[in-house]
Design an enzyme around this catalytic site. Structure first.
Site, PDB file in Angstrom:
ATOM      1  N   ALA A   4       0.923  -1.184   0.082  1.00  0.00           N
ATOM      2  CA  ALA A   4      -0.075   0.016   0.042  1.00  0.00           C
ATOM      3  C   ALA A   4       0.857   1.309   0.033  1.00  0.00           C
ATOM      4  CB  ALA A   4      -0.862   0.025   1.342  1.00  0.00           C
ATOM      5  N   PRO A   5       0.587   2.424  -0.579  1.00  0.00           N
ATOM      6  CA  PRO A   5      -0.987   2.343  -1.301  1.00  0.00           C
ATOM      7  C   PRO A   5      -0.820   1.893  -2.742  1.00  0.00           C
ATOM      8  CG  PRO A   5       0.291   4.689  -1.537  1.00  0.00           C
ATOM      9  CD  PRO A   5       1.108   3.663  -0.595  1.00  0.00           C
ATOM     10  N   GLY A   6       0.480   1.300  -3.167  1.00  0.00           N
ATOM     11  CA  GLY A   6       0.160   0.702  -4.682  1.00  0.00           C
ATOM     12  C   GLY A   6       1.158   1.019  -5.440  1.00  0.00           C
ATOM     13  N   GLY A   7       2.076   1.810  -5.514  1.00  0.00           N
ATOM     14  CA  GLY A   7       3.109   2.151  -6.591  1.00  0.00           C
ATOM     15  C   GLY A   7       3.488   0.847  -7.091  1.00  0.00           C
ATOM     16  N   ASP A  53       8.241  -4.795   0.167  1.00  0.00           N
ATOM     17  CA  ASP A  53       8.618  -3.300   0.666  1.00  0.00           C
ATOM     18  C   ASP A  53       8.094  -3.007   2.017  1.00  0.00           C
ATOM     19  OD1 ASP A  53       9.861  -0.529   0.142  1.00  0.00           O
ATOM     20  OD2 ASP A  53       8.022   0.317  -0.809  1.00  0.00           O
ATOM     21  N   LYS A 102      15.030  -1.703   4.938  1.00  0.00           N
ATOM     22  CA  LYS A 102      15.027  -0.426   5.607  1.00  0.00           C
ATOM     23  C   LYS A 102      16.082  -0.555   6.572  1.00  0.00           C
ATOM     24  CE  LYS A 102      10.813  -0.096   3.426  1.00  0.00           C
ATOM     25  NZ  LYS A 102      10.522   0.865   2.442  1.00  0.00           N
ATOM     26  N   ASP A 126      -1.016  -5.708   2.143  1.00  0.00           N
ATOM     27  CA  ASP A 126      -0.809  -5.103   3.327  1.00  0.00           C
ATOM     28  C   ASP A 126      -1.830  -4.889   4.058  1.00  0.00           C
ATOM     29  OD1 ASP A 126      -0.043  -2.255   4.374  1.00  0.00           O
ATOM     30  OD2 ASP A 126       1.370  -2.143   2.575  1.00  0.00           O
TER      31      ASP A 126
END
Ligand SMILES: C[S@@+](CC[C@H](N)C(=O)[O-])C[C@H]1O[C@@H](n2cnc3c(N)ncnc32)[C@H](O)[C@@H]1O
Length: 298
Positions: free
Chosen positions: A175-178, A232, A261, A194
């Site tokens: 999310a949001p979905g790129g 991600d 991350k 997500d």
């Protein structure tokens, strides 16, 4: 003595310096380290054949570079005017943005700079096909819900492959979905996962199935064969390592792209473990923030 120049990202030079260890000199964001080129995850572009030359004039420098090859980009943290003069005496390099999924330019791209008026530092080859490793794409400012798709486009461009129409992809932390948008527009079937909602226009794309649940709760066996697992998820590297190990152990995935991350100094043990997985590669992409992209292929 052999030296190699490594060009860092403006925001993450300390990370590159720490990774390289002994640095001989710092010239803007170009770090000179002893020895032949080595793997440097934080380098945007490694000057793979770094050389010095004394030049008495711009003309002499231009003749030297032109004799080696056609395409050169200038790096000029100092002596900008003189470097521009030298660049102006070389053939024009268009360096237009890539229209994904077309591949990055294949022609060799050299880099040069002036350390002083007469001291030319140059390399006819670099690790990146993009000037200074800055991967530029023709962007879509309307359809995707954010700019995260550029990170995935850059990863696929780096790996020189991407999902094909009809292949199954799993997108964890979507999310949001790129990323889901990037996969679906390649014609892939996307299982998008997500805890937060997907943008409605992405959820409605053909081939997208959205599961609103934790990425850690999906069992690989429940999905079957997967051409690409992309991840991600915002989590600590050690947790990501555990997640990826579960998918690797299942043996159902052909390729993986995952964002690691980082916080503070990162998690050196988890990073070492991720880097040590056979078939894995890890690097900082131009579109990454304080994070690395980990890629794996069976
Ligand atoms: C950087 S964002 C992902 C952006 C996404 N790749 C895109 O292109 O739009 C990180 C995502 O991880 C998700 N996340 C964090 N913990 C999660 C979990 N346990 N399971 C699933 N998603 C999680 C967050 O909800 C957030 O949407």
């Amino acid at each position: 003595m052999t030296q190699t120049a490594y060009l860092g990202h403006p925001r993450y030079l300390d990370e590159l310096e720490r990774e390289l260890g002994a640095v001989i000199a710092r010239h803007g964001r170009l770090l000179l380290a002893p020895g032949p080129p080595r793997a440097a995850a934080w380098a945007q572009n490694v000057w793979l054949d770094t050389r010095h030359a004394r030049i008495a004039s711009i003309g002499e420098g231009a003749r030297l570079l032109r004799a080696l090859q056609r395409n050169w980009v200038a790096y000029a943290p100092v002596l900008g005017g003189r470097v521009r003069l030298l660049a102006g005496a070389l053939p024009y390099v268009a360096a237009r943005p890539v229209r994904f999924p077309e591949p990055a330019p294949a022609a060799p791209l050299g880099s040069f700079t002036l350390l002083s008026r007469e001291d030319l530092l140059y390399s006819a080859r670099g690790s990146s096909p993009f000037p200074h490793g800055e991967a530029r794409f023709v962007e879509d400012h309307r359809a995707p819900p954010n700019r995260a798709y550029l990170k995935l486009w850059e990863a696929f461009t780096w790996l020189k492959e991407h999902p094909r129409a009809g292949e199954t992809c799993v997108d964890l932390g979507s999310a949001p979905g790129g990323w889901t948008w990037a996969l679906a527009t390649l014609g892939a079937r996307v299982i998008s996962v997500d805890k937060a909602p997907l943008a409605p226009e992405v959820a409605a794309l053909p081939g997208v199935e959205f599961l609103r649940q934790s990425a850690f709760a999906i069992h690989p066996d429940s999905v079957g064969s997967v051409a690409w697992l992309v991840c991600d998820v915002a989590c600590y590297p050690a947790r990501l390592l555990g997640l990826l190990e579960r998918w690797l152990a299942a043996g159902t995935v052909e390729r993986i792209v995952a964002t690691v991350k980082l916080q503070g100094a990162g998690d050196p043990d988890a990073l070492r473990a991720l880097g040590g997985i056979p078939g894995a590669r890890i690097r900082h992409l131009w579109h990454n923030r304080h994070e690395l992209t980990w890629a794996w292929r069976a």
